[in-house]
Design an enzyme around this catalytic site. Structure first.
Site, PDB file in Angstrom:
ATOM      1  N   TYR A   1      -4.568   4.889  -9.849  1.00 51.49           N
ATOM      2  CA  TYR A   1      -5.754   4.106  -9.494  1.00 51.49           C
ATOM      3  C   TYR A   1      -6.954   4.523 -10.336  1.00 51.49           C
ATOM      4  O   TYR A   1      -7.794   3.694 -10.703  1.00 51.49           O
ATOM      5  CB  TYR A   1      -6.075   4.273  -8.007  1.00 51.49           C
ATOM      6  CG  TYR A   1      -5.134   3.527  -7.103  1.00 51.49           C
ATOM      7  CD1 TYR A   1      -5.398   2.216  -6.726  1.00 51.49           C
ATOM      8  CD2 TYR A   1      -3.970   4.118  -6.630  1.00 51.49           C
ATOM      9  CE1 TYR A   1      -4.532   1.515  -5.900  1.00 51.49           C
ATOM     10  CE2 TYR A   1      -3.094   3.444  -5.809  1.00 51.49           C
ATOM     11  CZ  TYR A   1      -3.380   2.135  -5.440  1.00 51.49           C
ATOM     12  OH  TYR A   1      -2.508   1.439  -4.635  1.00 51.49           O
TER      13      TYR A   1
ATOM     14  N   CYS B   1       0.812  -1.223   0.000  1.00 47.52           N
ATOM     15  CA  CYS B   1       0.000   0.000   0.000  1.00 47.52           C
ATOM     16  C   CYS B   1       0.845   1.272   0.000  1.00 47.52           C
ATOM     17  O   CYS B   1       1.615   1.507   0.939  1.00 47.52           O
ATOM     18  CB  CYS B   1      -0.913   0.005   1.216  1.00 47.52           C
ATOM     19  SG  CYS B   1      -1.900   1.507   1.376  1.00 47.52           S
TER      20      CYS B   1
END
Length: 324
Positions: free
Chosen positions: A191, A60
């Site tokens: 993203y 992450c």
């Protein structure tokens, strides 16, 4: 300054990740739920050594930047660290790397367990980074937008001797403005391209991303770091995306106009940071590859892990000393 967790479009359709796709097929990241700031003011979270545990997964980028800042500032003994597996399961982030498959301090197997203890009504994704108050067993902050800034300011009494000033007062306006751009167009930009559910949304995100990378390439032609001759919070935020770009985003998210190694200044800048203590030693390329290629980010029914790219090149020499 615009907040990273602002919802840009309230017309949401069903999506497996907490309804984060708009009607036009664009990815729209969910709001952060626990945003109480750290500080000394009324209602703020007190900065205390040994009280908080930072939960993260090596895949992450939002969590990685908090871990980098924790390392750079010497907060390892002040804020403990819990590490989840890089492949998020259908039950959420799992602490399968620990003995017995549970976090050794909190005793949880899956991250959503501690979110449920904190707020039984919470219905969004249980995200990392998450800061847990171990005295109350509650998530007190999952605001990746401001978390590094709290480490840099509220926890300053605990910084190690000689720690860098990553958020100097004289540069905060510039850092905040750049961080906002980096989030919308680069950090979350990949993203937006990767999670788009329409060709139009994908191409729009793709074009914005590479237009900004081109501008950053030019910016870094005249200075060693984004704000000049010192590492700041903005460099941490850009680095975590650059570190994941060629090994994951380029192929999995189809952000494939250029690799980072194709940008001379960005590539040398990235290597410079990687070779700086706190950056490379918290970067796990294998975990990143596994998380993106074998997790729910990619359609990979046969669970085949890409062999490349060669990450040993991150240790090759860079040219950024020319700015000293």
């Amino acid at each position: 300054m615009a907040q990273e967790n602002t919802i840009l479009d309230t017309h949401i359709v069903n999506h497996e990740d907490a309804n984060e796709i708009t009607k036009d097929g664009a990815f729209n990241r969910q709001k952060n739920r626990f945003t109480t700031p750290f500080g000394e003011g009324p209602g703020e979270l007190p900065a205390e050594a040994g009280r908080y545990r930072l939960l993260w997964a090596r895949i992450c980028p939002w969590a990685h930047r908090a871990v980098i800042v924790r390392e750079l500032l010497g907060l390892q003994e002040v804020i403990s660290l819990g590490t989840a597996s890089p492949v998020r399961t259908e039950n959420g982030w799992e602490f399968s790397l620990d003995e017995g498959g549970v976090d050794p301090l909190l005793g949880i197997r899956y991250l959503p367990e501690i979110y449920a203890e904190t707020d039984p009504e919470y219905s969004g994704r249980a995200t990392v980074p998450a800061v847990v108050d171990v005295t109350t067993r509650k998530v007190v902050n999952n605001d990746y937008f401001r978390l590094t800034n709290y480490f840099e300011t509220a926890f300053k009494p605990f910084h190690k001797a000689g720690a860098p000033d990553l958020y100097p007062e004289a540069l905060r306006t510039g850092i905040d403005a750049l961080n906002d751009i980096l989030f919308h167009e680069v950090n979350n930009g990949v993203y937006k391209a990767g999670f788009a559910k329409s060709q139009q949304a994908y191409e729009q995100a793709y074009d914005v991303l590479f237009a900004r990378l081109d501008q950053l390439e030019e910016r870094l032609s005249t200075r060693r770091y984004l704000l000049g001759d010192q590492i700041t919070d903005a460099d941490v935020r850009l680095y975590v995306t650059l570190a994941r770009f060629d090994v994951a985003y380029y192929s999995v998210f189809r952000t494939n106009r250029n690799r980072i190694v194709d940008f001379p200044n960005l590539w040398n800048y990235a290597k410079d940071l990687y070779q700086t203590p706190g950056f490379g030693d918290t970067t796990d390329f294998e975990a990143i590859k596994r998380g993106y290629q074998l997790g729910n980010h990619a359609e990979n029914p046969y669970q085949i892990l890409g062999k490349g790219p060669d990450v040993s090149i991150w240790n090759e020499s860079h040219d950024r000393n020319r700015f000293q």
